[in-house]
Design a protein around this motif. Structure first.
Motif, mmCIF file in Angstrom:
data_model
loop_
_atom_site.group_PDB
_atom_site.id
_atom_site.type_symbol
_atom_site.label_atom_id
_atom_site.label_comp_id
_atom_site.label_asym_id
_atom_site.label_seq_id
_atom_site.Cartn_x
_atom_site.Cartn_y
_atom_site.Cartn_z
ATOM 1 N N THR A 22 1.080 -1.106 0.574
ATOM 2 C CA THR A 22 0.060 -0.043 -0.197
ATOM 3 C C THR A 22 0.858 0.748 -0.194
ATOM 4 O O THR A 22 0.139 2.269 -0.207
ATOM 5 C CB THR A 22 -1.345 -0.318 1.541
ATOM 6 N N ARG A 23 2.121 1.422 0.532
ATOM 7 C CA ARG A 23 3.085 2.352 -0.012
ATOM 8 C C ARG A 23 3.564 2.761 -0.950
ATOM 9 O O ARG A 23 4.126 4.293 -1.613
ATOM 10 C CB ARG A 23 4.230 2.387 1.315
ATOM 11 N N THR A 24 3.874 1.426 -1.657
ATOM 12 C CA THR A 24 4.217 2.020 -2.949
ATOM 13 C C THR A 24 3.978 1.287 -4.639
ATOM 14 O O THR A 24 3.638 1.973 -5.099
ATOM 15 C CB THR A 24 5.291 1.184 -3.138
ATOM 16 N N GLY A 25 2.449 0.732 -3.846
ATOM 17 C CA GLY A 25 1.228 0.221 -5.341
ATOM 18 C C GLY A 25 2.188 -0.370 -5.982
ATOM 19 O O GLY A 25 1.652 -0.989 -6.876
ATOM 20 N N GLU A 26 3.425 -1.504 -5.704
ATOM 21 C CA GLU A 26 3.849 -2.509 -6.012
ATOM 22 C C GLU A 26 3.500 -3.973 -6.083
ATOM 23 O O GLU A 26 2.681 -3.935 -4.497
ATOM 24 C CB GLU A 26 5.226 -2.652 -5.446
#
Length: 101
Positions: A22-26
């Motif tokens: 959720t922080r990077t969207g990866e």
């Protein structure tokens, strides 16, 4: 914790589970419907059911954390519920440990 990762879990129409950082969207992992990762699927279904029962938002992250003593926990940042993943055996713990960077 020595390491954490905030994750979102979503079911896809074809039965796969998409796990996203959720922080990077990866994309952290894609679990196919017929995969051997039943422990992750079952754990997350139980935690999402609890969110729905208590009317918590379903789009809030889950925090996976590794601890100095080697334990691994998963916390629902919406409900505050934490489970210690090692309690379910080494193989099941390893399934979640793979999600850490």
């Amino acid at each position: 914790p020595t390491m954490t990762r905030d994750l979102a879990f979503a079911d896809r129409a074809d039965g796969a589970v998409v796990i996203t950082d959720t922080r990077t969207g990866e994309l952290a992992k894609l679990i196919a419907r017929d995969s051997q990762s039943g422990f992750i699927r079952g754990t997350m279904r139980g935690m999402m059911r609890e969110r729905r029962m208590h009317k918590f938002a379903e789009n809030v992250a889950f925090r996976l954390a590794a601890w100095p003593d080697g334990s691994l926990s998963l916390t629902d940042t919406g409900t505050g519920r934490t489970i210690e993943l090692g309690a379910f055996g080494a193989t099941n713990r390893a399934a979640f440990a793979e999600l850490l960077p």
